[in-house]
Design a protein around this motif. Structure first.
Motif, PDB file in Angstrom:
ATOM      1  N   ALA A 166     -59.941  19.565   2.999  1.00  0.00           N
ATOM      2  CA  ALA A 166     -58.995  18.470   2.755  1.00  0.00           C
ATOM      3  C   ALA A 166     -57.905  18.464   3.824  1.00  0.00           C
ATOM      4  CB  ALA A 166     -58.382  18.605   1.368  1.00  0.00           C
ATOM      5  N   VAL A 167     -57.423  19.638   4.183  1.00  0.00           N
ATOM      6  CA  VAL A 167     -56.398  19.713   5.237  1.00  0.00           C
ATOM      7  C   VAL A 167     -56.986  19.260   6.570  1.00  0.00           C
ATOM      8  CG1 VAL A 167     -54.985  21.317   6.582  1.00  0.00           C
ATOM      9  CG2 VAL A 167     -55.050  21.503   4.095  1.00  0.00           C
ATOM     10  N   ARG A 168     -58.207  19.695   6.869  1.00  0.00           N
ATOM     11  CA  ARG A 168     -58.862  19.301   8.119  1.00  0.00           C
ATOM     12  C   ARG A 168     -59.030  17.786   8.179  1.00  0.00           C
ATOM     13  NH1 ARG A 168     -64.876  20.787   8.380  1.00  0.00           N
ATOM     14  NH2 ARG A 168     -64.815  19.036   6.964  1.00  0.00           N
ATOM     15  N   ASP A 169     -59.477  17.186   7.076  1.00  0.00           N
ATOM     16  CA  ASP A 169     -59.646  15.734   7.043  1.00  0.00           C
ATOM     17  C   ASP A 169     -58.315  15.018   7.213  1.00  0.00           C
ATOM     18  OD1 ASP A 169     -62.339  16.167   6.682  1.00  0.00           O
ATOM     19  OD2 ASP A 169     -62.290  15.801   4.512  1.00  0.00           O
ATOM     20  N   GLU A 170     -57.266  15.552   6.604  1.00  0.00           N
ATOM     21  CA  GLU A 170     -55.937  14.944   6.734  1.00  0.00           C
ATOM     22  C   GLU A 170     -55.444  15.020   8.176  1.00  0.00           C
ATOM     23  OE1 GLU A 170     -52.868  12.717   5.580  1.00  0.00           O
ATOM     24  OE2 GLU A 170     -54.547  13.300   4.294  1.00  0.00           O
TER      25      GLU A 170
END
Length: 55
Positions: free
Chosen positions: A44-48
Motif C-alpha cells: 500500500a505504501v509502495r502504491d501510494e
C-alpha cells in the motif's frame, strides 16, 4: 546408578526439545498472518508513493 542419571537426562532433553519445537510450530500461523498484514502494508505504501510520483 550412573546410567539411570544419564537416561533421565537424555529423556528430559528429548522431551524438552519436543516441547520447544511444538511451541515454535504453534507460532507459525500467528507469524504468517502478521507477515501477510505487513506485506499488504508495504504494498500500500509502495502504491501510494507511485501515485504521488505521477502528479
Amino acid at each position: 546408578m550412573e546410567l539411570a542419571g544419564w537416561v533421565t537426562l537424555g529423556t528430559a532433553a528429548v522431551a524438552g526439545g519436543f516441547t520447544v519445537l511444538g511451541h515454535l510450530f504453534d507460532q507459525v500461523p500467528v507469524l504468517a498472518e502478521k507477515m501477510i498484514t505487513a506485506i499488504r502494508s508495504v504494498r500500500a505504501v509502495r502504491d501510494e508513493v507511485k501515485r504521488s510520483d505521477r502528479t
